[in-house]
Motif scaffolding. Sequence first.
Motif, PDB file in Angstrom:
ATOM      1  N   TYR A  46       0.832  -1.208   0.000  1.00  0.00           N
ATOM      2  CA  TYR A  46       0.000   0.000   0.000  1.00  0.00           C
ATOM      3  C   TYR A  46       0.866   1.258   0.000  1.00  0.00           C
ATOM      4  O   TYR A  46       0.657   2.172  -0.814  1.00  0.00           O
ATOM      5  N   PHE A  47       1.845   1.325   0.896  1.00  0.00           N
ATOM      6  CA  PHE A  47       2.671   2.523   0.984  1.00  0.00           C
ATOM      7  C   PHE A  47       3.573   2.678  -0.236  1.00  0.00           C
ATOM      8  O   PHE A  47       3.859   3.802  -0.660  1.00  0.00           O
ATOM      9  N   LEU A  48       4.029   1.588  -0.804  1.00  0.00           N
ATOM     10  CA  LEU A  48       4.829   1.668  -2.022  1.00  0.00           C
ATOM     11  C   LEU A  48       4.007   2.276  -3.156  1.00  0.00           C
ATOM     12  O   LEU A  48       4.492   3.153  -3.884  1.00  0.00           O
ATOM     13  N   ALA A  49       2.744   1.835  -3.286  1.00  0.00           N
ATOM     14  CA  ALA A  49       1.865   2.407  -4.314  1.00  0.00           C
ATOM     15  C   ALA A  49       1.541   3.864  -4.000  1.00  0.00           C
ATOM     16  O   ALA A  49       1.453   4.702  -4.902  1.00  0.00           O
ATOM     17  N   LEU A  50       1.378   4.185  -2.728  1.00  0.00           N
ATOM     18  CA  LEU A  50       1.071   5.559  -2.332  1.00  0.00           C
ATOM     19  C   LEU A  50       2.217   6.493  -2.704  1.00  0.00           C
ATOM     20  O   LEU A  50       1.989   7.612  -3.188  1.00  0.00           O
ATOM     21  N   LEU A  51       3.447   6.049  -2.506  1.00  0.00           N
ATOM     22  CA  LEU A  51       4.605   6.876  -2.844  1.00  0.00           C
ATOM     23  C   LEU A  51       4.704   7.108  -4.350  1.00  0.00           C
ATOM     24  O   LEU A  51       5.270   8.119  -4.788  1.00  0.00           O
ATOM     25  N   GLN A  52       4.149   6.192  -5.143  1.00  0.00           N
ATOM     26  CA  GLN A  52       4.185   6.347  -6.590  1.00  0.00           C
ATOM     27  C   GLN A  52       3.041   7.216  -7.104  1.00  0.00           C
ATOM     28  O   GLN A  52       2.986   7.543  -8.290  1.00  0.00           O
ATOM     29  N   THR A  53       2.122   7.602  -6.229  1.00  0.00           N
ATOM     30  CA  THR A  53       0.985   8.432  -6.646  1.00  0.00           C
ATOM     31  C   THR A  53       1.115   9.823  -6.042  1.00  0.00           C
ATOM     32  O   THR A  53       1.850  10.652  -6.567  1.00  0.00           O
ATOM     33  N   GLU A  54       0.444  10.098  -4.944  1.00  0.00           N
ATOM     34  CA  GLU A  54       0.484  11.440  -4.372  1.00  0.00           C
ATOM     35  C   GLU A  54       1.606  11.637  -3.379  1.00  0.00           C
ATOM     36  O   GLU A  54       1.857  12.755  -2.940  1.00  0.00           O
ATOM     37  N   GLY A  55       2.292  10.552  -3.025  1.00  0.00           N
ATOM     38  CA  GLY A  55       3.345  10.666  -2.022  1.00  0.00           C
ATOM     39  C   GLY A  55       2.774  10.646  -0.617  1.00  0.00           C
ATOM     40  O   GLY A  55       1.573  10.482  -0.410  1.00  0.00           O
TER      41      GLY A  55
END
Length: 333
Positions: A311-320
């Motif tokens: 989840y956090f890896l994907a979050l960092l690739q989107t809005e940070g």
Amino acid sequence: MGILTDDAQPLEQQRVNAEAGVRLIGGLGFDAAFAVFAGIFTGGLFLDGWAHNHGRVDNSFFTPWHAFFYGGFVLTAFCLIGTAGINRARGAAWRSAVPAGYGLALFGSAIFAAGGVGDLIWHTLFGIEEDFEALVSPMHLMLGLGMALVVTGPLRAAWRRSGSRGWRHLAPALLSGTLLLSIFTFFMMFSHPLMSIIGGRLHGMFDSETGQVAGVLGLMLTAALLMGVVFVLLRRWTLPLGALTLLWGANTVAMAIINWEVPYAWTLLGAMVAAVLGCDWLLWRAQALLPATRGLRIFAFVAPALLFGAYFLALLQTEGSRWSIHRPRGLRN
């Protein structure tokens, strides 16, 4: 519908029914049918939740979303009451007219019905709840308790049987466990990362220091709910490959749908579903070590870490993320 046999009833009642030639509606076929009705029922809950989250409700109790929700309840209630009536007409004793494992489901139906009447009165007196208040409203909590008892009928029925294993025998029970988990996460949606976007830079709800503490606690609570249902099932059965994909995967998709309007919600969902597939394989391998419990202990630590790490890896690739890596106090601005 299947015939209620084996360990699905107390042995004494089986003997009495066999001597009397009573053929009861029940068994695995009934479990499968009821699990489908319970799925429709739970789907109505999520549909109503989606409507609340998107401003599709007004100050009226009588909405299309409530109609679908309570319609699902009617399906399960009629299934239980109708089956009990047919079995009674066939000569079954009242005690065994309701299929084994579904007594609490019938009791849960009564609780839900009372909660529905109370909810109508509540809305009339106080209006429609919004946001967090809708989750902890006394009448809504009563509805949730009734639902939990209803949808777990197939799970309790399977628990009573011996020799159940594999998808053929466990599919209704696993679907029942999935619905129970979904009810839990629905009422605790404020702690779910796909609802609150925990740690997000733009849409995150936990950007202050206090919010970070709340966000971490939310992840811990969600992990406890996910693992708790799995461990209950593991007390009784060896879960087949794919069971966790149903339990966690379907639940994750359902939680994402409630908050689907976030532009990158599907990216976060995809990452978490991929992690669920990996966790499913890990559980399948870990069960080989069940006698020593070592495998499950490793799984209990690794699975939530993989799920929320994805989840956090994907979050960092989107809005940070607003959550930054800490720095020594002397180097802070």
